[in-house]
Scaffold this motif. Structure first.
Motif, mmCIF file in Angstrom:
data_model
loop_
_atom_site.group_PDB
_atom_site.id
_atom_site.type_symbol
_atom_site.label_atom_id
_atom_site.label_comp_id
_atom_site.label_asym_id
_atom_site.label_seq_id
_atom_site.Cartn_x
_atom_site.Cartn_y
_atom_site.Cartn_z
ATOM 1 N N ALA A 1 0.823 -1.216 0.000
ATOM 2 C CA ALA A 1 0.000 0.000 0.000
ATOM 3 C C ALA A 1 0.853 1.259 0.000
ATOM 4 O O ALA A 1 0.336 2.359 -0.235
ATOM 5 N N LEU A 2 2.157 1.117 0.257
ATOM 6 C CA LEU A 2 3.039 2.289 0.206
ATOM 7 C C LEU A 2 3.089 2.899 -1.186
ATOM 8 O O LEU A 2 3.458 4.064 -1.351
ATOM 9 N N GLN A 3 2.707 2.142 -2.207
ATOM 10 C CA GLN A 3 2.689 2.658 -3.579
ATOM 11 C C GLN A 3 1.328 3.226 -3.965
ATOM 12 O O GLN A 3 1.112 3.604 -5.122
ATOM 13 N N THR A 4 0.394 3.293 -3.020
ATOM 14 C CA THR A 4 -0.967 3.743 -3.321
ATOM 15 C C THR A 4 -0.989 5.073 -4.055
ATOM 16 O O THR A 4 -1.737 5.267 -5.017
ATOM 17 N N ASN A 5 -0.170 6.020 -3.615
ATOM 18 C CA ASN A 5 -0.167 7.361 -4.211
ATOM 19 C C ASN A 5 0.996 7.570 -5.175
ATOM 20 O O ASN A 5 1.426 8.705 -5.380
ATOM 21 N N ALA A 6 1.484 6.484 -5.788
ATOM 22 C CA ALA A 6 2.632 6.607 -6.697
ATOM 23 C C ALA A 6 2.333 7.552 -7.856
ATOM 24 O O ALA A 6 3.212 8.309 -8.303
ATOM 25 N N ASN A 7 1.095 7.517 -8.366
ATOM 26 C CA ASN A 7 0.749 8.406 -9.482
ATOM 27 C C ASN A 7 0.800 9.876 -9.080
ATOM 28 O O ASN A 7 1.260 10.732 -9.839
ATOM 29 N N LEU A 8 0.357 10.163 -7.867
ATOM 30 C CA LEU A 8 0.401 11.546 -7.389
ATOM 31 C C LEU A 8 1.836 11.979 -7.099
ATOM 32 O O LEU A 8 2.230 13.116 -7.381
ATOM 33 N N LEU A 9 2.613 11.075 -6.549
ATOM 34 C CA LEU A 9 4.002 11.381 -6.225
ATOM 35 C C LEU A 9 4.818 11.649 -7.482
ATOM 36 O O LEU A 9 5.722 12.493 -7.475
ATOM 37 N N ALA A 10 4.503 10.942 -8.575
ATOM 38 C CA ALA A 10 5.221 11.172 -9.829
ATOM 39 C C ALA A 10 5.017 12.604 -10.309
ATOM 40 O O ALA A 10 5.949 13.249 -10.803
ATOM 41 N N ILE A 11 3.806 13.116 -10.159
ATOM 42 C CA ILE A 11 3.539 14.511 -10.526
ATOM 43 C C ILE A 11 4.347 15.454 -9.639
ATOM 44 O O ILE A 11 4.991 16.396 -10.112
ATOM 45 N N PHE A 12 4.325 15.192 -8.344
ATOM 46 C CA PHE A 12 5.037 16.050 -7.401
ATOM 47 C C PHE A 12 6.546 16.042 -7.648
ATOM 48 O O PHE A 12 7.216 17.065 -7.500
ATOM 49 N N ILE A 13 7.076 14.892 -8.065
ATOM 50 C CA ILE A 13 8.518 14.759 -8.260
ATOM 51 C C ILE A 13 8.980 15.399 -9.563
ATOM 52 O O ILE A 13 9.990 16.118 -9.588
ATOM 53 N N PHE A 14 8.240 15.165 -10.660
ATOM 54 C CA PHE A 14 8.758 15.511 -11.980
ATOM 55 C C PHE A 14 8.244 16.822 -12.567
ATOM 56 O O PHE A 14 8.907 17.408 -13.426
ATOM 57 N N VAL A 15 7.087 17.314 -12.150
ATOM 58 C CA VAL A 15 6.584 18.584 -12.680
ATOM 59 C C VAL A 15 7.542 19.755 -12.404
ATOM 60 O O VAL A 15 7.695 20.640 -13.251
ATOM 61 N N PRO A 16 8.233 19.797 -11.233
ATOM 62 C CA PRO A 16 9.194 20.898 -11.013
ATOM 63 C C PRO A 16 10.303 20.991 -12.056
ATOM 64 O O PRO A 16 10.991 22.015 -12.123
ATOM 65 N N LEU A 17 10.482 19.966 -12.888
ATOM 66 C CA LEU A 17 11.473 20.052 -13.963
ATOM 67 C C LEU A 17 11.144 21.174 -14.937
ATOM 68 O O LEU A 17 12.046 21.728 -15.589
ATOM 69 N N LEU A 18 9.859 21.529 -15.059
ATOM 70 C CA LEU A 18 9.471 22.610 -15.958
ATOM 71 C C LEU A 18 10.042 23.954 -15.522
ATOM 72 O O LEU A 18 10.133 24.891 -16.324
ATOM 73 N N ALA A 19 10.416 24.055 -14.253
ATOM 74 C CA ALA A 19 11.010 25.307 -13.767
ATOM 75 C C ALA A 19 12.384 25.549 -14.389
ATOM 76 O O ALA A 19 12.843 26.699 -14.460
ATOM 77 N N ILE A 20 13.050 24.483 -14.861
ATOM 78 C CA ILE A 20 14.402 24.629 -15.417
ATOM 79 C C ILE A 20 14.404 25.529 -16.650
ATOM 80 O O ILE A 20 15.120 26.536 -16.692
ATOM 81 N N PRO A 21 13.618 25.226 -17.710
ATOM 82 C CA PRO A 21 13.624 26.129 -18.867
ATOM 83 C C PRO A 21 13.010 27.495 -18.583
ATOM 84 O O PRO A 21 13.405 28.494 -19.200
ATOM 85 N N ILE A 22 12.046 27.553 -17.662
ATOM 86 C CA ILE A 22 11.447 28.856 -17.331
ATOM 87 C C ILE A 22 12.498 29.774 -16.715
ATOM 88 O O ILE A 22 12.596 30.962 -17.068
ATOM 89 N N GLN A 23 13.297 29.231 -15.805
ATOM 90 C CA GLN A 23 14.364 30.031 -15.203
ATOM 91 C C GLN A 23 15.511 30.263 -16.182
ATOM 92 O O GLN A 23 16.089 31.345 -16.232
#
Length: 451
Positions: free
Chosen positions: A78-100
């Motif tokens: 059950a520790l993987q229950t929110n894996a889909n949500l965690l993937a968003i939280f982990i990888f979406v901040p990558l978009l800040a790289i080209p913006i900055q």
């Protein structure tokens, strides 16, 4: 625990989850749960006292609900229950790289310097910037925008800036597909982002306009000061900001198109798109070496500081699943029937109380939201009310974030200003937060009546 363990376990957890959509990975659920456990263990020593207590209690109670071998095994997976949500939280901040990297925020600074002459304009521009850029870059936008508006002319109006930053940012909770709040609702309730987006955006527009009109009543002139020293003209700055807006709109449109053309859910498409777009966009405006340096900074900086949210979301998902496996849906249904709360419009205010009161004493809204979503989404009492439950959860989450002195938003604003998080939560935003929730509730009630 060596610092490298934290980013490696985090990225492997999210990476294996995303890769499993395209490649058959033996024992993928086991590996995702294993790395989720590694995340919990590796980040735990670095957490503040309150998250440590909460995680420890939820972990212990989750195991004690069914201490048998089968129960412990189920809790591990059950520790993987929110894996889909965690993937968003982990990888979406990558978009800040080209913006900055593209210095788009500097162009926003030029527009600020040229266009803002009164305090209500400062509020409006800052709110829009926090709500739009923040919808993609998340809470990391706030210190950057604070620095951009921390000029000699704007400095005397720090309360207006803080109100605009906090209120603009939380409005994105209602509509942004890049926020964990939206991901949670899409994950558990039978609704689509296209259903929620126009409603959430309309509420955000109403509340931005309401805040603007309130500030306009007491507006004052901002003393003139020398313009920002820049070779960039106002027209050039507007073109670059317009370019940024078009790119972000194109990314969102691409996500919706991919969802329509494939069997992937938006929860998987968003982080995958963030990874691809950040790499391609960065290479178009910079060099491979600059991209590698930015990725290294992301892994050693941004990811390392995700521990609080990652840990809480992992344990909240596991605890919610443990509750569900041990009859929580029946408990909640019995409780609601006992209290005669069998109508969704009666339930939504209860949801707001259940999320807001614990958050004020330090319980992260993620925990309550995850438990409510997991249990209510499976309740036969509200099987036809998922749209209203989803909107109610988003509105309650927004209320909890604005009014809690312990929320990441208010702690961040307290850190970049000389005001306490208690002052920001209660003195500056409490009434506005209640008004925002009331407007959301009124919109939900109207939708219920006409749909």
């Amino acid at each position: 625990m060596k610092p490298v363990v934290r980013p490696v376990s985090t990225l492997l957890m999210g990476g294996i989850y995303l890769l499993s959509f395209f490649v058959t990975i033996p024992y993928a659920p086991f590996l995702i749960s294993l790395f989720a456990l590694a995340v919990l263990v590796s980040y735990f020593p670095y957490l503040a006292r309150t998250p440590k207590i909460l995680i420890s209690v939820l972990f212990a109670v989750g195991l004690l609900l069914d201490p048998s071998v089968d129960g412990v095994t189920a809790f591990f997976f059950a520790l993987q229950t929110n894996a889909n949500l965690l993937a968003i939280f982990i990888f979406v901040p990558l978009l800040a790289i080209p913006i900055q990297q593209g210095q788009y925020l500097k162009y926003i600074e030029v527009i600020f310097a040229y266009s803002i002459k009164k305090t209500h304009q400062l509020y409006l521009f800052t709110t829009i910037a926090a709500g739009s850029i923040g919808a993609v870059m998340n809470i990391g936008t706030l210190p950057i925008l604070n620095d951009l508006t921390d000029t000699h002319a704007f400095k005397p109006f720090d309360e207006i800036r803080l109100k605009a930053l906090s209120r603009g940012f939380v409005m994105a909770f209602m509509w942004s597909p890049y926020f964990i709040s939206m991901a949670l609702v899409l994950s558990y309730f039978d609704v689509s982002w296209l259903q929620l987006f126009p409603i959430g955006l309309a509420v955000a527009g109403i509340m931005m306009a309401t805040g603007f009109l309130q500030e306009r009543k007491n507006s004052s002139s901002i003393p003139e000061s020398p313009l920002v020293q820049s070779a960039v003209t106002l027209s050039a700055a507007k073109r670059k900001v317009f370019e940024l807006a078009l790119i972000l709109l194109a990314i969102t449109a691409a996500i919706l198109l991919i969802e329509r053309l494939t069997d992937l859910s938006v929860l998987a498409i968003v982080p995958l798109t963030a990874i691809v777009v950040s790499v391609v966009w960065s290479l178009l405006i910079g060099t491979p070496r600059e991209l590698l340096e930015s990725l290294q900074g992301y892994a050693n900086g941004k990811v390392v500081y995700m521990g609080n949210e990652l840990s809480i979301f992992i344990i909240a998902g596991a605890f919610g699943a443990a509750l569900l496996n041990n009859g929580a849906a029946d408990w909640i249904r019995s409780l609601l029937e006992t209290l005669n709360i069998t109508h969704v419009l009666l339930l939504i205010p209860v949801m707001a109380l259940l999320m807001t009161i614990p958050s004020i004493i330090g319980v992260h809204p993620i925990i309550t939201a995850a438990i409510l979503a997991i249990t209510l989404s499976s309740s036969p009492l509200f099987v036809d009310d998922h749209l209203y439950l989803g909107l109610g959860l988003l509105a309650s989450w927004m209320l909890a974030i604005l009014t809690s002195p312990f929320s990441g938003l208010n702690l961040m604003l307290a850190a970049i200003s000389r005001k306490s998080s208690v002052y920001i939560a209660f003195k500056m935003n409490f009434k506005f937060a209640l008004l925002t929730w009331a407007v959301c509730y009124a919109v939900i009630a109207v939708l219920y009546a006409i749909l």
